[in-house]
Design an enzyme around this catalytic site. Structure first.
Site, PDB file in Angstrom:
ATOM      1  N   CYS A 118     -24.790  28.416  53.988  1.00  0.00           N
ATOM      2  CA  CYS A 118     -25.436  27.688  55.089  1.00  0.00           C
ATOM      3  C   CYS A 118     -25.817  28.629  56.228  1.00  0.00           C
ATOM      4  O   CYS A 118     -26.793  28.382  56.940  1.00  0.00           O
ATOM      5  CB  CYS A 118     -24.535  26.574  55.597  1.00  0.00           C
ATOM      6  SG  CYS A 118     -22.887  27.122  56.114  1.00  0.00           S
ATOM      7  N   HIS A 437     -19.309  25.482  59.341  1.00  0.00           N
ATOM      8  CA  HIS A 437     -20.619  25.156  58.771  1.00  0.00           C
ATOM      9  C   HIS A 437     -21.720  25.456  59.788  1.00  0.00           C
ATOM     10  O   HIS A 437     -21.567  25.198  60.987  1.00  0.00           O
ATOM     11  CB  HIS A 437     -20.652  23.678  58.385  1.00  0.00           C
ATOM     12  CG  HIS A 437     -21.890  23.252  57.664  1.00  0.00           C
ATOM     13  ND1 HIS A 437     -22.341  23.869  56.515  1.00  0.00           N
ATOM     14  CD2 HIS A 437     -22.797  22.267  57.933  1.00  0.00           C
ATOM     15  CE1 HIS A 437     -23.446  23.275  56.098  1.00  0.00           C
ATOM     16  NE2 HIS A 437     -23.745  22.313  56.956  1.00  0.00           N
TER      17      HIS A 437
END
Length: 498
Positions: A118, A437
């Site tokens: 990510c 994330h």
């Protein structure tokens, strides 16, 4: 089975009535428009749907309209060429494939997460807001069969962006991540279980920019690469010895690819953090004193790039835990940034007049919008007559163009006004840089539409959602922000382009 928050509504259009259309209230207005496009052939941007409080917009929150089952909508708009009789079953949003729905809604395409990638996906999506970079990448003629890993990575990025522009489905960046890891082995770290480890998005951003700066050919309008011209500024740095005031002050110039926003207990706003980072105390050897001494290092910008990257310095090395720990402090950042406050007095002098003329143009456009709103409320029809407010906008636009400093106009890729608008934000959620994330948030072209790039899940968001990324908790927190030079087109012109 339809989603839980779904009601059936009716739509009247061009003498016809469409009954029992399933409307998912959790989706924005654009999804409903896509359904009506499938029914009527009227493209979403040509639809005028009367809803409570005015016209239904693409980003309208349907849950706030107080709609009930059986609600009757009135739609206006001309269809394109329609078939004489429907040959296929009507497609609703929940029946459409990802590619069909993305095309109908004009939603950008996402990147598939290949296992803690990510950090890379968010970086690549944010950099797509720089059209000059994308254009020069497409002109890159190299292949992926070179001995040089950086050249292979550049060619792979070119191909990946082509896929994103052409595909209706989420794209798997398998080729690019392979070449990225070959060029920078630190991104190849794996845990004991063989799973790829999370990496620092800022490090990925910096390595990518530094490689493209070297590998891309000179930009068509200059002798340097697009990175050097459009994304790199210049510092004028002065170094003064505090312990020996008579020692000669050293003045140097050096390029920079990003500004740091230091986050201390005194920093609540972006500009405070940047100013704090520009003035620092350092220890170095003094030739005059023959010993280590304290120096004041002061940096001011002598060239502003068209695209300004700002790094919120949220992570620091925690030796006891061997991790890059995170500072969660709330730091507010603006949608429009005046960077002249970070510049040398010489550059400020060149920017002042244009900055003032931009403000005058904004005021003139505000007055024009007020006039148009009042005319609409009073039921006055549009005429071909040019109003005083329209003349004022035209005059302000001409004055703005004439205010630009000739030297800055010649410097292709600089920001000649010092005024920026926010174009992308890269956020992190979690407590360390190497975990959690990363997500990208970016504007679409020159419109005012914002999209959230959560790997392969791409969705439209409101401006209010971007304002919530300033930190203060465990929500998504801004880590990198990309600002672009304010356009000299009027806001009215830009609105017509949306």
């Amino acid at each position: 089975m339809p989603p839980a928050n779904t009601i059936k509504v009716n739509v009247k259009w061009s003498g016809k009535k469409f009954d029992d259309i399933e409307l998912n209230l959790d989706e924005p207005g654009l999804v409903f428009k896509a359904q009506l496009f499938a029914l009527t052939g009227v493209e979403p941007d040509r639809q005028k749907i009367i809803a409570k409080g005015g016209m239904l917009k693409d980003d309208t929150d349907m849950t706030r309209l107080g709609l009930k089952a059986g609600h009757n909508f009135m739609m206006m708009g001309t269809a394109g060429e329609l078939p004489k009789a429907p040959e296929k079953k009507t497609l609703f949003a929940e029946d459409m494939t990802e590619a069909t729905l993305n095309k109908a809604m004009d939603i950008p395409i996402g990147l598939i997460n290949l296992g803690n990638t990510c950090y890379m996906n968010a970086t690549l999506q944010c950099l797509r807001v720089v059209p000059e970079l994308i254009q020069d990448l497409q002109k890159y003629s190299g292949g992926t069969d070179n001995l040089d890993a950086g050249s292979n990575m550049t060619a792979s990025l070119r191909d990946l962006y082509r896929q994103l522009n052409a595909s209706g489905h989420s794209v798997m960046p398998a080729g690019f991540i392979t070449y990225l890891r070959k060029a920078f082995p630190q991104f190849s770290q794996q845990g004991r279980d063989g799973v790829w480890m999370q990496q620092d998005a800022e490090e990925c951003w910096s390595q990518l920019i530094s490689t493209l700066k070297v590998k891309l050919p000179p930009h068509t309008e200059g002798k340097q690469s697009v990175i050097s011209q459009f994304m790199q500024g210049e510092f004028t740095t002065t170094l003064k010895c505090d312990d020996a005031p008579s020692e000669e002050v050293v003045v140097t110039k050096e390029p920079f690819a990003k500004l740091d926003c230091h986050i201390s207990s005194n920093v609540n706003y972006l500009h405070n953090g940047i100013l704090e980072s520009l003035d620092q105390k350092i220890e170095k050897n003094s030739v005059t004193l023959g010993r280590s001494a304290t120096y004041t290092k002061s940096q001011r910008i002598s060239r502003l790039p068209a695209y300004l990257t700002i790094n919120f310095v949220r992570f620091f090395w925690k030796p006891t835990e061997q991790v890059k720990a995170k500072i969660l402090r709330k730091v507010k950042f603006p949608f429009e940034l005046d960077a002249s406050q970070f510049c040398t007095t010489e550059l400020q002098a060149k920017l002042t007049n244009t900055k003032m003329k931009l403000r005058e143009l904004d005021n003139a456009e505000t007055a024009l919008k007020r006039r148009q709103r009042l005319d609409k409320e009073a039921g006055r029809m549009d005429t071909n007559e040019v109003s005083d407010e329209q003349k004022a906008v035209q005059t302000a636009q001409t004055a703005l163009e004439g205010s630009l400093d000739p030297e800055l106009v010649q410097d292709v890729g600089c920001n000649p006004s010092g005024q920026y608008e926010l174009a992308a934000v890269l956020t992190h959620i979690g407590r360390t840089a190497d975990s959690g994330h990363y997500i990208g948030w970016a504007k679409k072209g020159e419109t005012d539409e914002w999209y959230k790039y959560d790997d392969d899940k791409v969705s439209p968001v409101q401006k209010d959602d971007i304002m919530k990324l300033d930190g203060g908790g465990d929500f998504h927190v801004a880590y990198l922000a990309l600002y672009r030079s304010r356009s000299f087109k009027t806001k009215t012109e830009l609105a017509k382009m949306e």
